[in-house]
Design an enzyme around this catalytic site. Structure first.
Site, short mmCIF file in Angstrom:
data_model
loop_
_atom_site.label_atom_id
_atom_site.label_comp_id
_atom_site.label_asym_id
_atom_site.label_seq_id
_atom_site.Cartn_x
_atom_site.Cartn_y
_atom_site.Cartn_z
N TYR A 440 0.81 -1.22 0.00
CA TYR A 440 0.00 0.00 0.00
C TYR A 440 0.84 1.28 0.00
CZ TYR A 440 -0.38 -0.05 5.32
OH TYR A 440 -0.20 -0.05 6.66
N GLU A 441 0.17 2.37 -0.24
CA GLU A 441 0.84 3.68 -0.35
C GLU A 441 1.86 3.69 -1.50
OE1 GLU A 441 -0.63 5.90 1.69
OE2 GLU A 441 0.42 7.32 0.39
#
Lengths: 619, 619
Positions: A440-441
């Site tokens: 994620y990110e």
């Protein structure tokens, strides 16, 4: 339980002895603070982490979150902890006092966040995202928006989220399909489906402020036509909260992070979802980009934190678990059994875990500190220098820390053996929880492309050159110290391999052969991270060596025996000796590989892309 | 669903084109078989794997096993699959017809097991251990024991286990405390607690035959005083089964492998547990050692199988998932979106997964084949040659395959991104399931010590020299082929690094500095595995290159365009081209690192063991 999450001695070493964060207190911005207030807040953070967040970590994993009647329920135990977190003012730890925050430097906040995340990554989703969403409104929202949302969010009364991903739009944010239609009153009607929304719904707060990326009708395709909207779950109308047509369509069953709800949200199913534009139309991506450093540093801290907790648990286990005799008396059935920390293979694993965890901690706090230094810089050039370091190192902080953090948890499982695989011990949860951080990110592949495709090229390569200069100053100094000779040699060699690879990439790029840097971005990132960690550990060894020599001298410890006595008697001396060992171990075990890594990078081999797809995929 | 578990084309390439297993059929032992019967049994195995075992894999993970009223229950769906497995005679696939087995070669059994395990590792615990325990009785049991147990076990009517581990005795088997007391009738009374017993209890069979390691009263301490006993859950008395005082004290909650019960068993709580000695008193360890190769090859196959399934799923996903434009048109918002298999970073990951998975498959089947060749050898010297290869490579098969298998599942999660982290897709289960393989059946640290401390030294290093000679013959041949030049160069270089490190270890050992080989056993094992895989892939490339050239020639494909047309038209041609690519990719991406790895090995750095324990552990 105490001290099984973060090596607090090391955290304070980084802050006080390496970075000298105290010097910030001489600036106006931080004049209220002192080393004592910094330490006080960290001690308080440690108490919260150990007493409230850690005891419910496994509860979050086992009970998980449930979707009941359209509402997500987090484990009961999370509610009390959230109250403590709110009441401690932790959400606003690094928020300016101007917005009712505590105004601590980011470097200090890094150390606090490491503690909280090490104690409970699942729990930290809600406060982390709330603070992040609050920052967007603080930086880019209108005064009215700031008034309406910020205090509620920074106080933790309302939650916050970031809604980017859609089923067909993950890494390719520009492909998103959520729509915004202008209303006559200046608001927008939002319609769209978002997935993988961390804390997209929960029962910790009465309202949740979603920041939603959507395309306004008629906006350009791709990333240039994306705007960002505040879309509260309940909107304020005439002073009271009314439902805003945001439906929780589902929650994901995941490998880990069970305490943190990952939601699919439907906006505007009944055409009654109102959003409020943040900043200008079509400015969604630039705004996101400006928030990215903070978010990615945060994910890097997650990798560090779980590595830290995994290392501390493995270390404790290795001291307590007695198994087999020392290898030197393997053939004597009467030989005493020893704790497994005495077995060389286990020691090797622990030393690797120690050195990379300490290196990551230094790198991440350092980048946080550069943010602080940029904020108090005397002039633009100085600010730009520190900002440049942050920009360059952020993808490394995110990707290297999440990749290596995972690897550390894996090794903790290995050290605990069969017990490590069982849920009775927490290390397998660390492994499952931390895996998400490489995804994620911005996946770590995206981070590598950001480093290679953007950051290296910024200002004609000035960011990279500045960083290399910085490392050159250090190794120049350390070269004067014969005790650090070997570490410096290996560091300099690895560094020159990195520089060679960087120049090779640049040449390939200029020659129109961008395939090479794109194809090798991830291995390049790995090498870049190795060198950065090597830099951090050499820097620490320089300090530790000086302090240890001083201690030896003061104690008159001029023989190996006397030195060993001092190490046994003094925690500080032992710590400094361990610091030097980290640098030695890392340079021999990891930096030694740099030549092979750079050679692979520069092999020019394009098999992976040249091979016709048909050769991979058979019909 | 089909073809998402194992690349059957590759499995058959190894068996038929690389190993020529068909030649076994010219020996008496295998004269009943032919290439056709081999393929038929593998096709049947594939059907069973795909139709029965795979559909219940996630069921096993989600429902898991339960302990109810002292009895372990496996998921309902496992019962039907177990019936199919029994009825197909799979338990006795490689068992001699003399014992009612099917008598297939081990190499063929390897390929079948890979399919079954790829489909459902949790399910395979019971049949795998039953067959293994049956083999112990076949090899070392008395005639009466063989009559009583073997048919029941090989037919799957009764289950089997291996009971080694105790709470204080994991890697250190010699520390076990279970006791056996001689009874006047020649049986033994068993008292002890065992943990981590795979399939220690379940409701798939009416009886379970435990093979229990215990110490007879008065036996020497350590491994020399261990005996092995048959301890059935229900013992035969006057023709009927009576309870034998074996209590299931608990089952473990684990990170993965939820479909396989991991049990704590108490023997003789009521002093009514009877065991039957297998072989001689105090011969437990030698017996275990003789079964070890089979068991460790089995665990290596588990690493391979989950890597294989993970690779196949990631490959499929990468073809189907459309995300972002090709990097060359990144700046054009109108550029068509492509499947992620077109993104270089994803390609790089897939090629790595492909090459290591294919290399592992070749290594494991090869070792199985060496077992077969030893069994049909003309004379003792020939048999010893093949046995030596098995002995040398077994720890590599076990450790490298389980470590790298885990890494492949990790990469599959990464390729699937957020979806990879969700249980909706099977890859996260692969990761959780495969993690145990680096731990059980001797941790990978133990494997590395076995390689370095025992196998390298056997027959004054003859095993290692023979293997190096074998690889030398191959590279000598391949050196004649200019198209393989670069791969050969990199292989030879890595090989000479390995040889140098081996000599370095030997010298250190002889100089009484055994700390170095012990400390660096694990990185040495990694390098050894790299070179072994490099050997396998070069060998395959040699064959594939020859066959591809023949196909080009026959088709008159003498331009790149015509060659590409052939690749698109012919699955075989594409497969061979892909084989060469695996060797090229692996040598550039992995073998390139050998020089750095050997340098780290030979740095002589002993920081990890020299550092006083106090420097790691602060009070």
């Amino acid at each position: 339980m105490a001290n099984l999450l973060v090596d607090e001695r090391d955290a304070k070493f980084v802050l006080h002895e390496q970075l000298n964060v105290e010097e910030l207190c001489m600036t106006d911005k931080y004049s209220e603070f002192s080393r004592e207030t910094f330490d006080m807040v960290l001690d308080a953070a440690q108490k919260l982490a150990e007493n409230e967040l850690w005891p419910i970590n496994s509860d979050g994993d086992r009970k998980g979150v449930r979707l009941e009647g359209g509402r997500v329920r987090v484990p009961e135990s999370f509610h009390k902890a959230y109250q403590y977190y709110r009441e401690g003012g932790w959400m606003g730890l690094a928020v300016s006092p101007e917005f009712d925050g505590q105004g601590f430097p980011i470097s200090i906040a890094c150390a606090a966040v490491e503690l909280f995340v090490a104690a409970n990554l699942g729990f930290m989703g809600c406060p982390g995202l709330t603070a992040g969403a609050g920052r967007v409104i603080q930086e880019f929202g209108s005064e009215e928006q700031q008034t309406t949302y910020m205090e509620k969010m920074y106080s933790g009364e309302w939650g916050g989220t970031m809604c980017l991903t859609e089923p067909h739009s993950g890494s390719d944010v520009g492909a998103l399909r959520s729509k915004a239609t202008r209303n006559p009153d200046g608001t927008y009607s939002i319609v769209g489906n978002k997935i993988f929304i961390t804390c997209g719904d929960h029962d910790l707060t009465e309202n949740i402020v979603h920041l939603v990326l959507a395309r306004i009708e008629g906006a350009p395709p791709g990333t240039k036509g994306i705007s960002i909207f505040i879309v509260p779950k309940k909107r304020l109308e005439n002073g009271s909260l009314v439902d805003n047509d945001v439906i929780t369509a589902g929650i994901e069953k995941k490998m880990g992070l069970h305490g943190s709800p990952t939601c699919a949200l439907n906006f505007g199913e009944k055409d009654n979802c109102i959003g409020y534009l943040v900043g200008q139309e079509n400015a969604g991506m630039p705004i996101m980009f400006q928030m990215m450093n903070e978010a990615r540093l945060g994910v890097g801290l997650q990798g560090l934190a779980l590595a830290s907790a995994a290392y501390m648990h493995a270390l404790r286990y290795a001291q307590e678990r007695v198994q087999g005799p020392h290898f030197a008396s393997m053939k004597d059935p009467q030989a005493p059994k020893v704790p497994i920390i005495e077995h060389p293979d286990v020691r090797r694993m622990l030393m690797w875990m120690k050195s990379v965890t300490e290196g990551m901690r230094a790198m991440l706090y350092f980048v946080g500190h550069c943010e602080d230094l940029a904020a108090v810089a005397q002039d633009k050039a100085e600010a730009a220098k520190f900002k440049g370091l942050v920009d360059l190192l952020i993808p490394v902080c995110k990707a290297w820390s999440s990749d290596i953090g995972f690897r550390v948890t894996e090794m903790a499982v290995q050290i605990l053996g069969g017990y490590g695989y069982c849920s009775e011990y927490p290390v397998e949860q660390f492994l499952r929880d931390v895996k998400i951080t490489s995804i994620y990110e911005g996946t770590n592949g995206i981070q590598a492309l950001d480093l290679v495709g953007r950051k290296l090229a910024l200002n004609q390569g000035a960011l990279f050159r500045n960083f290399m200069e910085l490392t050159g100053e250090l190794s120049g100094r350390c070269r004067q110290n014969p005790r650090l000779q070997k570490v410096v040699d290996l560091f300099d060699e690895a560094k020159s391999q990195l520089m060679e690879a960087t120049i090779y990439f640049a040449k390939k790029g200029m020659a129109g052969e961008a395939t090479i840097p794109v194809l090798y971005a991830t291995p390049y990132m790995e090498l870049f991270g190795d060198v950065t960690i090597g830099y951090m550990l050499l820097w620490q060894a320089e300090i530790a060596d000086r302090k240890l020599r001083e201690m030896y001298e003061q104690a008159g410890a001029d023989t190996p025996e006397k030195k060993y006595e001092l190490l046994k008697a003094s925690n500080d001396a032992a710590f400094y000796r361990g610091k030097i060992a980290s640098a030695e171990f890392f340079s021999n075990s990891v930096l030694c590989l740099a030549s092979g890594k750079s050679r692979a990078l520069m092999s020019g081999d394009k098999t992976a892309v040249d091979i016709p797809r048909e050769c991979l995929v058979r019909s």
